[in-house]
Design an enzyme around this catalytic site. Structure first.
Site, PDB file in Angstrom:
ATOM      1  N   LYS A  55      86.389  41.897 -11.382  1.00  0.00           N
ATOM      2  CA  LYS A  55      85.142  41.866 -10.615  1.00  0.00           C
ATOM      3  C   LYS A  55      84.576  43.274 -10.472  1.00  0.00           C
ATOM      4  O   LYS A  55      85.333  44.237 -10.312  1.00  0.00           O
ATOM      5  CB  LYS A  55      85.406  41.240  -9.240  1.00  0.00           C
ATOM      6  CG  LYS A  55      84.152  40.956  -8.416  1.00  0.00           C
ATOM      7  CD  LYS A  55      84.518  40.229  -7.128  1.00  0.00           C
ATOM      8  CE  LYS A  55      83.296  39.955  -6.269  1.00  0.00           C
ATOM      9  NZ  LYS A  55      83.660  39.250  -5.016  1.00  0.00           N
ATOM     10  N   SER A 130      80.929  35.202  -3.998  1.00  0.00           N
ATOM     11  CA  SER A 130      80.344  36.274  -4.798  1.00  0.00           C
ATOM     12  C   SER A 130      81.077  36.533  -6.112  1.00  0.00           C
ATOM     13  O   SER A 130      80.570  37.232  -6.986  1.00  0.00           O
ATOM     14  CB  SER A 130      80.317  37.562  -3.978  1.00  0.00           C
ATOM     15  OG  SER A 130      81.640  37.969  -3.653  1.00  0.00           O
ATOM     16  N   SER A 154      84.735  33.897  -1.149  1.00  0.00           N
ATOM     17  CA  SER A 154      84.132  34.349  -2.401  1.00  0.00           C
ATOM     18  C   SER A 154      85.009  34.200  -3.632  1.00  0.00           C
ATOM     19  O   SER A 154      84.545  34.425  -4.746  1.00  0.00           O
ATOM     20  CB  SER A 154      83.688  35.813  -2.272  1.00  0.00           C
ATOM     21  OG  SER A 154      82.603  35.908  -1.393  1.00  0.00           O
TER      22      SER A 154
END
Length: 453
Positions: A55, A130, A154
């Site tokens: 990420k 996210s 997330s």
């Protein structure tokens, strides 16, 4: 795509071929799961180990790490996050920057400055957020596994939307050193994988005490994977008042999962918890307050692309207004408000008291139950543009945020599909620092429902 367990048995030549094949697949499958897909650049790589997607808020030395925000474009990380060092020690290597909501603020990966990520099951629907890029990459077969971060769901929510496994560890179990903070008392890094066993393997690799992180828990740790036991009979609680707000597809999948668990010898008990509206209010006050403090460093002096040619005040205003997207600006303003003089006691202190109540309620439930079964989201993945207001987006997190407020471990597992073929994910929540029982229950649920992609 080979599983992580299978990849760990490959020779160095086979791993090289796997990396080359993966690079080709990423270029061919342009769903925007990776920042490199959206910027038409070569995939970021380090080392020669088993490739793991990272990420874009996790620091990898010599990579551009931007948290998918304009304000950090061009920032080159001078060091590795602890989780990256742990990967490399185990023969794994960072491979590609997974797209994300800007500074992890969002539930759909639409707030990224690079553009949106598509759900690989249905490109008209969001992949969640996210960590949407991480989940979409694994679901699309263009990542063996990925690392994401979970502040209020997330990891688990995008995993549920994309039909993969996503795990949030107990707060303090995985080092946050080198991970850009959204809300420091809520954030945790965790794995997104193709199955439960891979999640346990990757969790074992990245977890452990880290003296570089003041919030890292210095507790005894034993590896989970060697002791996985799907035959262990558990008492599993369901929160009845949570289910009432779920869509028919989620309720149907939930009922099927309970029946499957009972058929495998698990005991189901029924409980109730604090109203989700109070949980939601507490979470967004705490999270935005901490975000306001954490992002104050992005001012054009310490961090961030400097804008404005006038006074110091003008530089601050121009840097932040041009660098931050609308959702991030909104949350910073909300956080600054609840921390301001005259409102601190009325909002922030009260939210922390509610947070303590949530933690106490979980502890009461765990006196009678080993695990809790809950939906991950009230619906399956919505279409792009379906969130008309920020509040609608925030409501998609109603089942996940309480876990972060209480600092508990949880894992999302795909269990069924809705009438349109979209995955339905449910989560198992465990007591703090009892990931072993949580993974045992998750493996049992995975076998019981036998989900097919």
């Amino acid at each position: 795509m080979v599983t992580l367990k299978e990849a760990l048995t490959l020779s160095s030549d086979d791993i090289k071929n796997l990396r080359d094949d993966l690079s080709t697949k990423i270029k061919e499958n342009n769903i925007g799961a990776y920042v490199e897909q959206l910027t038409s650049t070569d995939i970021s790589t380090t080392g020669s180990g088993i490739p793991i997607a990272i990420k874009d808020n996790i620091n990898v030395k010599n990579w551009e790490i931007t948290c998918s925000s304009n304000i950090l474009k061009g920032y080159i990380s001078p060091y590795n996050a602890t989780v990256i060092n742990n990967l490399e020690k185990a023969g794994l290597s960072p491979f590609g920057r997974a797209n994300m909501d800007e500074f992890a603020m969002g539930s759909s990966t639409e707030t990224s400055c690079y553009g949106k990520t598509l759900n690989p099951i249905d490109n008209n629907k969001v992949p969640g957020g996210s960590s949407g890029g991480s989940a979409a990459a694994v679901a699309a077969g263009i990542a063996i596994a990925a690392l994401g971060t979970d502040t209020g769901g997330s990891i688990r929510q995008p995993a549920a939307y994309c039909g993969v496994v996503g795990m949030k560890p107990t707060y303090g179990r995985v080092s946050r050193y080198g991970i850009t903070a959204y809300s420091s008392s809520l954030d945790q890094c965790g794995p997104i994988t193709q199955n439960v066993e891979d999640a346990a393997i990757l969790y074992d690799i990245i977890s452990g005490h880290d003296p570089m992180d003041s919030t890292s828990a210095n507790v005894d740790y034993e590896a989970i994977t060697p002791k996985l036991d799907s035959d262990k009979k558990l008492t599993i609680a369901v929160i009845d008042n949570f289910i009432e707000q779920a869509s028919p597809a989620i309720k149907n999948a939930f009922t099927k999962a309970i029946e499957a668990l009972e058929a495998h010898g698990h005991k189901i008990i029924h409980k109730n918890m604090l109203d989700t509206g109070k949980i939601l209010s507490s979470y967004y006050i705490v999270a935005t307050a901490e975000a306001s403090a954490n992002l104050s460093r992005m001012d054009g002096v310490r961090f961030g692309n400097r804008k404005g040619n006038g006074s110091l005040k003008d530089m601050y205003i121009q840097t932040k207004s041009q660098g931050f997207g609308d959702e991030v600006q909104k949350r910073i303003m909300l956080g600054s408000f609840v921390l301001s003089s005259g409102y601190y006691d009325a909002y922030y202190i009260k939210a922390q008291k509610v947070r303590h109540l949530i933690k106490d309620e979980y502890e009461e439930i765990f006196k009678d139950a080993d695990l809790i079964l809950s939906p991950v989201a009230p619906t399956t993945a919505p279409e792009f543009g379906s969130f008309k207001t920020s509040l609608e987006m925030y409501l998609s997190d109603i089942y996940t945020i309480s876990v972060n407020l209480a600092g508990l471990p949880a894992i999302s597992i795909p269990v069924d599909k809705d009438e349109n073929g979209m995955p339905v994910g449910l989560q198992l929540i465990g007591p703090a620092f009892n990931e072993q029982t949580m993974f045992d229950g998750a493996l049992s649920l995975e076998k019981a429902v036998n989900y097919k992609k």
